[in-house]
Write a protein that holds these residues in place. Structure first.
Motif, PDB file in Angstrom:
ATOM      1  N   SER A 105       0.922  -1.188   0.026  1.00 51.76           N
ATOM      2  CA  SER A 105      -0.084  -0.023  -0.093  1.00 51.76           C
ATOM      3  C   SER A 105       0.982   1.403   0.074  1.00 51.76           C
ATOM      4  O   SER A 105       0.637   1.999  -0.729  1.00 51.76           O
ATOM      5  N   PHE A 106       1.791   1.324   0.698  1.00 49.22           N
ATOM      6  CA  PHE A 106       2.988   2.349   0.963  1.00 49.22           C
ATOM      7  C   PHE A 106       3.485   2.359  -0.542  1.00 49.22           C
ATOM      8  O   PHE A 106       3.693   3.667  -0.910  1.00 49.22           O
ATOM      9  N   GLY A 107       4.000   1.432  -1.030  1.00 50.62           N
ATOM     10  CA  GLY A 107       4.486   1.607  -2.317  1.00 50.62           C
ATOM     11  C   GLY A 107       3.498   2.148  -3.484  1.00 50.62           C
ATOM     12  O   GLY A 107       3.931   2.969  -4.303  1.00 50.62           O
ATOM     13  N   MET A 108       2.218   1.717  -3.274  1.00 47.75           N
ATOM     14  CA  MET A 108       1.211   2.278  -4.279  1.00 47.75           C
ATOM     15  C   MET A 108       1.003   3.865  -4.197  1.00 47.75           C
ATOM     16  O   MET A 108       1.096   4.688  -5.085  1.00 47.75           O
ATOM     17  N   ASN A 109       0.995   4.172  -2.910  1.00 44.39           N
ATOM     18  CA  ASN A 109       0.779   5.337  -2.601  1.00 44.39           C
ATOM     19  C   ASN A 109       2.148   6.399  -2.699  1.00 44.39           C
ATOM     20  O   ASN A 109       2.019   7.621  -3.331  1.00 44.39           O
ATOM     21  N   THR A 110       3.152   5.671  -2.585  1.00 43.88           N
ATOM     22  CA  THR A 110       4.504   6.660  -2.533  1.00 43.88           C
ATOM     23  C   THR A 110       4.529   6.846  -4.414  1.00 43.88           C
ATOM     24  O   THR A 110       5.142   7.939  -4.986  1.00 43.88           O
ATOM     25  N   PHE A 111       4.223   5.546  -5.233  1.00 39.09           N
ATOM     26  CA  PHE A 111       4.120   6.091  -6.606  1.00 39.09           C
ATOM     27  C   PHE A 111       3.059   6.904  -7.140  1.00 39.09           C
ATOM     28  O   PHE A 111       3.481   7.792  -7.997  1.00 39.09           O
ATOM     29  N   PHE A 112       1.865   7.089  -6.412  1.00 40.14           N
ATOM     30  CA  PHE A 112       1.004   8.010  -6.881  1.00 40.14           C
ATOM     31  C   PHE A 112       1.611   9.451  -6.610  1.00 40.14           C
ATOM     32  O   PHE A 112       1.306  10.417  -7.140  1.00 40.14           O
ATOM     33  N   VAL A 113       2.099   9.710  -5.318  1.00 38.14           N
ATOM     34  CA  VAL A 113       2.642  10.769  -4.965  1.00 38.14           C
ATOM     35  C   VAL A 113       3.551  11.295  -5.786  1.00 38.14           C
ATOM     36  O   VAL A 113       3.607  12.484  -6.530  1.00 38.14           O
ATOM     37  N   TRP A 114       4.597  10.457  -6.231  1.00 35.53           N
ATOM     38  CA  TRP A 114       5.885  10.639  -6.992  1.00 35.53           C
ATOM     39  C   TRP A 114       5.283  10.857  -8.447  1.00 35.53           C
ATOM     40  O   TRP A 114       5.515  11.960  -8.821  1.00 35.53           O
ATOM     41  N   LEU A 115       4.287  10.170  -9.041  1.00 36.06           N
ATOM     42  CA  LEU A 115       3.901  10.485 -10.470  1.00 36.06           C
ATOM     43  C   LEU A 115       3.048  11.913 -10.582  1.00 36.06           C
ATOM     44  O   LEU A 115       3.405  12.622 -11.432  1.00 36.06           O
ATOM     45  N   LEU A 116       2.200  11.999  -9.553  1.00 37.34           N
ATOM     46  CA  LEU A 116       1.414  12.988  -9.848  1.00 37.34           C
ATOM     47  C   LEU A 116       1.889  14.248  -9.327  1.00 37.34           C
ATOM     48  O   LEU A 116       1.653  15.583 -10.042  1.00 37.34           O
ATOM     49  N   THR A 117       2.875  14.305  -8.426  1.00 39.43           N
ATOM     50  CA  THR A 117       3.526  15.759  -7.974  1.00 39.43           C
ATOM     51  C   THR A 117       4.734  16.030  -8.716  1.00 39.43           C
ATOM     52  O   THR A 117       5.232  17.048  -8.675  1.00 39.43           O
ATOM     53  N   GLY A 118       5.504  15.052  -9.121  1.00 36.91           N
ATOM     54  CA  GLY A 118       6.798  14.769  -9.744  1.00 36.91           C
ATOM     55  C   GLY A 118       6.589  15.150 -11.239  1.00 36.91           C
ATOM     56  O   GLY A 118       6.271  16.252 -11.751  1.00 36.91           O
ATOM     57  N   PRO A 119       6.571  14.089 -12.133  1.00 40.72           N
ATOM     58  CA  PRO A 119       6.562  14.161 -13.679  1.00 40.72           C
ATOM     59  C   PRO A 119       5.296  14.816 -14.108  1.00 40.72           C
ATOM     60  O   PRO A 119       5.423  15.518 -15.120  1.00 40.72           O
ATOM     61  N   LEU A 120       4.282  14.619 -13.569  1.00 40.85           N
ATOM     62  CA  LEU A 120       3.240  15.392 -13.918  1.00 40.85           C
ATOM     63  C   LEU A 120       2.957  16.704 -13.643  1.00 40.85           C
ATOM     64  O   LEU A 120       1.981  17.468 -13.975  1.00 40.85           O
ATOM     65  N   HIS A 121       3.732  17.079 -12.355  1.00 39.77           N
ATOM     66  CA  HIS A 121       3.764  18.537 -11.968  1.00 39.77           C
ATOM     67  C   HIS A 121       2.446  18.854 -11.362  1.00 39.77           C
ATOM     68  O   HIS A 121       1.848  19.971 -11.471  1.00 39.77           O
ATOM     69  N   GLY A 122       1.636  17.928 -10.756  1.00 40.31           N
ATOM     70  CA  GLY A 122       0.381  18.101 -10.286  1.00 40.31           C
ATOM     71  C   GLY A 122       0.274  18.957  -8.886  1.00 40.31           C
ATOM     72  O   GLY A 122       1.506  18.811  -8.039  1.00 40.31           O
ATOM     73  N   ALA A 123      -0.784  19.376  -8.460  1.00 40.98           N
ATOM     74  CA  ALA A 123      -1.040  19.892  -7.297  1.00 40.98           C
ATOM     75  C   ALA A 123      -0.757  18.782  -6.172  1.00 40.98           C
ATOM     76  O   ALA A 123      -1.014  17.659  -6.503  1.00 40.98           O
ATOM     77  N   THR A 124      -0.574  19.338  -4.879  1.00 39.36           N
ATOM     78  CA  THR A 124      -0.021  18.380  -3.895  1.00 39.36           C
ATOM     79  C   THR A 124      -1.520  17.527  -3.287  1.00 39.36           C
ATOM     80  O   THR A 124      -1.245  16.421  -2.997  1.00 39.36           O
ATOM     81  N   TRP A 125      -2.711  17.746  -3.667  1.00 38.22           N
ATOM     82  CA  TRP A 125      -3.731  17.050  -3.618  1.00 38.22           C
ATOM     83  C   TRP A 125      -4.010  15.841  -4.529  1.00 38.22           C
ATOM     84  O   TRP A 125      -4.802  15.013  -4.184  1.00 38.22           O
TER      85      TRP A 125
END
Length: 149
Positions: A105-125
Motif C-alpha cells: 500500500s505504501f509503495g502504491m501511495n508513494t508511486f501516486f505521490v511521485w508520479l502526480l506531484t513529480g513528472p506530471l507537476h500536479g498539485a499536492t492534493w
C-alpha cells in the motif's frame, strides 16, 4: 437442503458486505489521519523547514502520514474490521503479513505521490484521489484473503 445452502451463501455474502463496510470506515479513518498529516506537510513543509528541496516535501510527508495511518490501521482492522475472521493467536504472522500489505500500500501511495506531484507537476492534493479510491480496494482484498484469513 438447497434452502440451507442458499441461506449459508446469503450469510456469507452478508458477512463479507458488513466486513467491507467496517473496513471502509476503519480505512477511511486511517486514510483521513494520513491526509491530515500528509497534505499540510507536503504543501507548507517547505515554507516552515526549507532544508529539503521543494519536491522532497511531498515524499517526506507521505512517509510520516503513512506511518501514523499504518499503526492505527493495524489496531483498528485487527480488532474491528476483521473480527471473527481467522485466528489471532499468532501476532507475528498476522502482524508480519499486515506489514507486508502495508508496504504494498505504501509503495502504491508513494508511486501516486511521485508520479502526480513529480513528472506530471500536479498539485499536492492530486495523489489523494487514487490513494482514497484505488489503494483501499487492493488492501481490503489482501487483508481479507491473506492477512486475517
Amino acid at each position: 437442503m438447497a434452502t440451507v445452502q442458499a441461506s449459508v451463501k446469503a450469510d456469507h455474502w452478508r458477512e463479507l458486505f458488513w466486513q467491507l463496510v467496517r473496513f471502509g470506515l476503519t480505512g477511511g479513518a486511517a486514510t483521513a489521519l494520513y491526509a491530515i498529516i500528509y497534505w499540510p506537510l507536503a504543501t507548507y513543509g517547505q515554507e516552515r523547514w526549507p532544508l529539503a528541496q521543494r519536491s522532497t516535501w511531498p515524499l517526506i510527508a507521505n512517509v510520516l502520514g503513512y506511518l501514523a495511518a499504518m499503526l492505527s490501521g493495524y489496531v483498528m482492522h485487527s480488532r474491528w474490521s476483521f473480527r471473527g475472521v481467522g485466528e489471532r493467536d499468532n501476532l507475528a504472522r498476522t502482524g508480519g503479513r499486515f506489514f507486508i500489505v502495508s508496504l504494498v500500500s505504501f509503495g502504491m501511495n508513494t508511486f501516486f505521490v511521485w508520479l502526480l506531484t513529480g513528472p506530471l507537476h500536479g498539485a499536492t492534493w492530486w495523489p489523494l484521489v487514487p490513494i482514497l479510491f484505488v489503494t483501499p480496494l487492493v488492501t481490503f482484498a489482501l487483508n481479507r484473503f491473506w492477512v486475517f484469513a
